[in-house]
Design a protein around this motif. Sequence first.
Motif, PDB file in Angstrom:
ATOM      1  N   ASP A 276      68.067  33.596  53.884  1.00 43.63           N
ATOM      2  CA  ASP A 276      66.799  32.801  54.096  1.00 43.63           C
ATOM      3  C   ASP A 276      67.220  31.397  54.626  1.00 43.63           C
ATOM      4  O   ASP A 276      66.890  30.728  55.541  1.00 43.63           O
ATOM      5  CB  ASP A 276      65.540  32.615  53.038  1.00 43.63           C
ATOM      6  CG  ASP A 276      65.429  34.029  52.788  1.00 43.63           C
ATOM      7  OD1 ASP A 276      64.661  34.479  53.530  1.00 43.63           O
ATOM      8  OD2 ASP A 276      65.400  34.411  51.639  1.00 43.63           O
ATOM      9  N   ILE A 277      68.498  30.963  53.932  1.00 52.84           N
ATOM     10  CA  ILE A 277      69.039  29.691  53.937  1.00 52.84           C
ATOM     11  C   ILE A 277      70.679  29.783  54.193  1.00 52.84           C
ATOM     12  O   ILE A 277      71.121  30.293  53.338  1.00 52.84           O
ATOM     13  CB  ILE A 277      68.575  28.546  53.117  1.00 52.84           C
ATOM     14  CG1 ILE A 277      67.179  28.449  52.940  1.00 52.84           C
ATOM     15  CG2 ILE A 277      69.399  27.284  53.224  1.00 52.84           C
ATOM     16  CD1 ILE A 277      66.747  27.761  51.718  1.00 52.84           C
ATOM     17  N   LEU A 278      71.173  29.291  55.449  1.00 56.82           N
ATOM     18  CA  LEU A 278      72.767  29.216  55.187  1.00 56.82           C
ATOM     19  C   LEU A 278      73.074  27.495  55.061  1.00 56.82           C
ATOM     20  O   LEU A 278      72.565  26.611  55.677  1.00 56.82           O
ATOM     21  CB  LEU A 278      73.118  29.322  56.575  1.00 56.82           C
ATOM     22  CG  LEU A 278      74.694  29.002  57.041  1.00 56.82           C
ATOM     23  CD1 LEU A 278      75.329  29.991  55.927  1.00 56.82           C
ATOM     24  CD2 LEU A 278      74.786  29.653  58.389  1.00 56.82           C
TER      25      LEU A 278
ATOM     26  N   VAL B 197      83.097  35.139  60.792  1.00 54.08           N
ATOM     27  CA  VAL B 197      82.879  35.933  59.373  1.00 54.08           C
ATOM     28  C   VAL B 197      81.665  35.329  59.108  1.00 54.08           C
ATOM     29  O   VAL B 197      80.838  36.054  58.485  1.00 54.08           O
ATOM     30  CB  VAL B 197      84.128  35.524  58.297  1.00 54.08           C
ATOM     31  CG1 VAL B 197      83.623  36.021  56.997  1.00 54.08           C
ATOM     32  CG2 VAL B 197      85.453  36.205  58.762  1.00 54.08           C
ATOM     33  N   ILE B 198      81.471  34.150  58.923  1.00 57.30           N
ATOM     34  CA  ILE B 198      80.085  33.599  58.448  1.00 57.30           C
ATOM     35  C   ILE B 198      78.756  34.150  59.271  1.00 57.30           C
ATOM     36  O   ILE B 198      77.998  34.634  58.655  1.00 57.30           O
ATOM     37  CB  ILE B 198      80.216  31.849  58.539  1.00 57.30           C
ATOM     38  CG1 ILE B 198      81.006  31.221  57.553  1.00 57.30           C
ATOM     39  CG2 ILE B 198      78.737  31.382  58.544  1.00 57.30           C
ATOM     40  CD1 ILE B 198      81.312  29.671  57.520  1.00 57.30           C
TER      41      ILE B 198
ATOM     42  N   LYS C 161      67.238  34.022  49.288  1.00 58.87           N
ATOM     43  CA  LYS C 161      68.573  34.112  49.432  1.00 58.87           C
ATOM     44  C   LYS C 161      69.344  32.894  50.232  1.00 58.87           C
ATOM     45  O   LYS C 161      68.858  32.618  51.327  1.00 58.87           O
ATOM     46  CB  LYS C 161      68.975  35.447  50.111  1.00 58.87           C
ATOM     47  CG  LYS C 161      68.686  36.753  49.501  1.00 58.87           C
ATOM     48  CD  LYS C 161      68.867  37.918  50.055  1.00 58.87           C
ATOM     49  CE  LYS C 161      68.232  38.289  51.539  1.00 58.87           C
ATOM     50  NZ  LYS C 161      68.621  39.664  51.946  1.00 58.87           N
ATOM     51  N   ILE C 162      70.263  32.609  49.468  1.00 58.85           N
ATOM     52  CA  ILE C 162      71.077  31.389  50.174  1.00 58.85           C
ATOM     53  C   ILE C 162      72.269  31.640  50.292  1.00 58.85           C
ATOM     54  O   ILE C 162      73.096  31.851  49.286  1.00 58.85           O
ATOM     55  CB  ILE C 162      70.822  30.127  49.304  1.00 58.85           C
ATOM     56  CG1 ILE C 162      69.230  29.767  49.196  1.00 58.85           C
ATOM     57  CG2 ILE C 162      71.602  28.966  49.872  1.00 58.85           C
ATOM     58  CD1 ILE C 162      68.890  28.583  48.089  1.00 58.85           C
ATOM     59  N   LEU C 163      72.865  31.734  51.435  1.00 62.87           N
ATOM     60  CA  LEU C 163      74.232  31.663  51.604  1.00 62.87           C
ATOM     61  C   LEU C 163      74.909  30.406  51.692  1.00 62.87           C
ATOM     62  O   LEU C 163      74.769  29.521  52.511  1.00 62.87           O
ATOM     63  CB  LEU C 163      74.631  32.656  52.881  1.00 62.87           C
ATOM     64  CG  LEU C 163      76.050  32.782  53.407  1.00 62.87           C
ATOM     65  CD1 LEU C 163      76.909  33.675  52.281  1.00 62.87           C
ATOM     66  CD2 LEU C 163      76.076  33.397  54.760  1.00 62.87           C
TER      67      LEU C 163
ATOM     68  N   VAL D 216      76.002  36.472  57.775  1.00 58.26           N
ATOM     69  CA  VAL D 216      74.395  36.198  58.127  1.00 58.26           C
ATOM     70  C   VAL D 216      73.691  37.623  58.605  1.00 58.26           C
ATOM     71  O   VAL D 216      72.974  37.606  58.085  1.00 58.26           O
ATOM     72  CB  VAL D 216      74.281  34.888  58.990  1.00 58.26           C
ATOM     73  CG1 VAL D 216      72.900  34.939  59.511  1.00 58.26           C
ATOM     74  CG2 VAL D 216      74.619  33.923  58.244  1.00 58.26           C
ATOM     75  N   GLN D 217      74.233  38.120  59.403  1.00 58.49           N
ATOM     76  CA  GLN D 217      74.068  39.293  60.017  1.00 58.49           C
ATOM     77  C   GLN D 217      73.548  40.312  58.925  1.00 58.49           C
ATOM     78  O   GLN D 217      72.916  41.229  59.038  1.00 58.49           O
ATOM     79  CB  GLN D 217      74.704  39.801  61.136  1.00 58.49           C
ATOM     80  CG  GLN D 217      74.383  38.983  62.265  1.00 58.49           C
ATOM     81  CD  GLN D 217      75.443  39.392  63.470  1.00 58.49           C
ATOM     82  OE1 GLN D 217      76.271  40.198  63.324  1.00 58.49           O
ATOM     83  NE2 GLN D 217      75.301  38.945  64.653  1.00 58.49           N
ATOM     84  N   ASN D 218      74.638  40.697  57.941  1.00 61.91           N
ATOM     85  CA  ASN D 218      74.515  41.554  56.980  1.00 61.91           C
ATOM     86  C   ASN D 218      73.534  41.208  55.755  1.00 61.91           C
ATOM     87  O   ASN D 218      72.951  42.134  55.324  1.00 61.91           O
ATOM     88  CB  ASN D 218      75.889  41.633  56.409  1.00 61.91           C
ATOM     89  CG  ASN D 218      77.077  42.424  57.308  1.00 61.91           C
ATOM     90  OD1 ASN D 218      76.352  43.075  58.300  1.00 61.91           O
ATOM     91  ND2 ASN D 218      78.288  42.162  57.134  1.00 61.91           N
TER      92      ASN D 218
END
Length: 152
Positions: A130-132, A119-120, A10-12, A124-126
């Motif tokens: 794996d990567i931001l 918000v970011i 997962k990449i945000l 990330v907490q929600n």
Amino acid sequence: MDIAEEQATKILIAVSRSSVKGYPHASLSSINAFHWTLDKLVKTSCSHLFKLYILHVQVPDEDGFDDMDSIYASPDDFKDVNDRDRIRGIHLLEYFVKHCNEIGVPCEARVKKGDAKEVICREVQNLHPDILVVGSRGLGPVQRKASIGYTE
């Protein structure tokens, strides 16, 4: 959620609008961060399944006028501000979602309101990515290094 989606990396990616007044598209920093992610992480690693989460944070206008040219605004001028902001956010995310669909990368796009840092962090907490990935906030190479305390 199926097994493949659970095992996906997962990449945000946090994206923003350009700060150029009247230019309703994504910032160059956001576009560069998005394409860097695709070129360096997603495309070079065929053995992994990826899922991108594209996040745009709309920062509320502090003075309440949000680009209006006149202080003589009627109540009707403010009536559709939320709808207009939502549409702007969706329009911004359209570029990223369309590109992901064209190359077959699963993605989810979200528009949230608030302070971008908060918000970011909440996303990330929600999502537990794996990567931001975030852009450089429009800073040049020298300013970017100074803002993160870079020393050689």
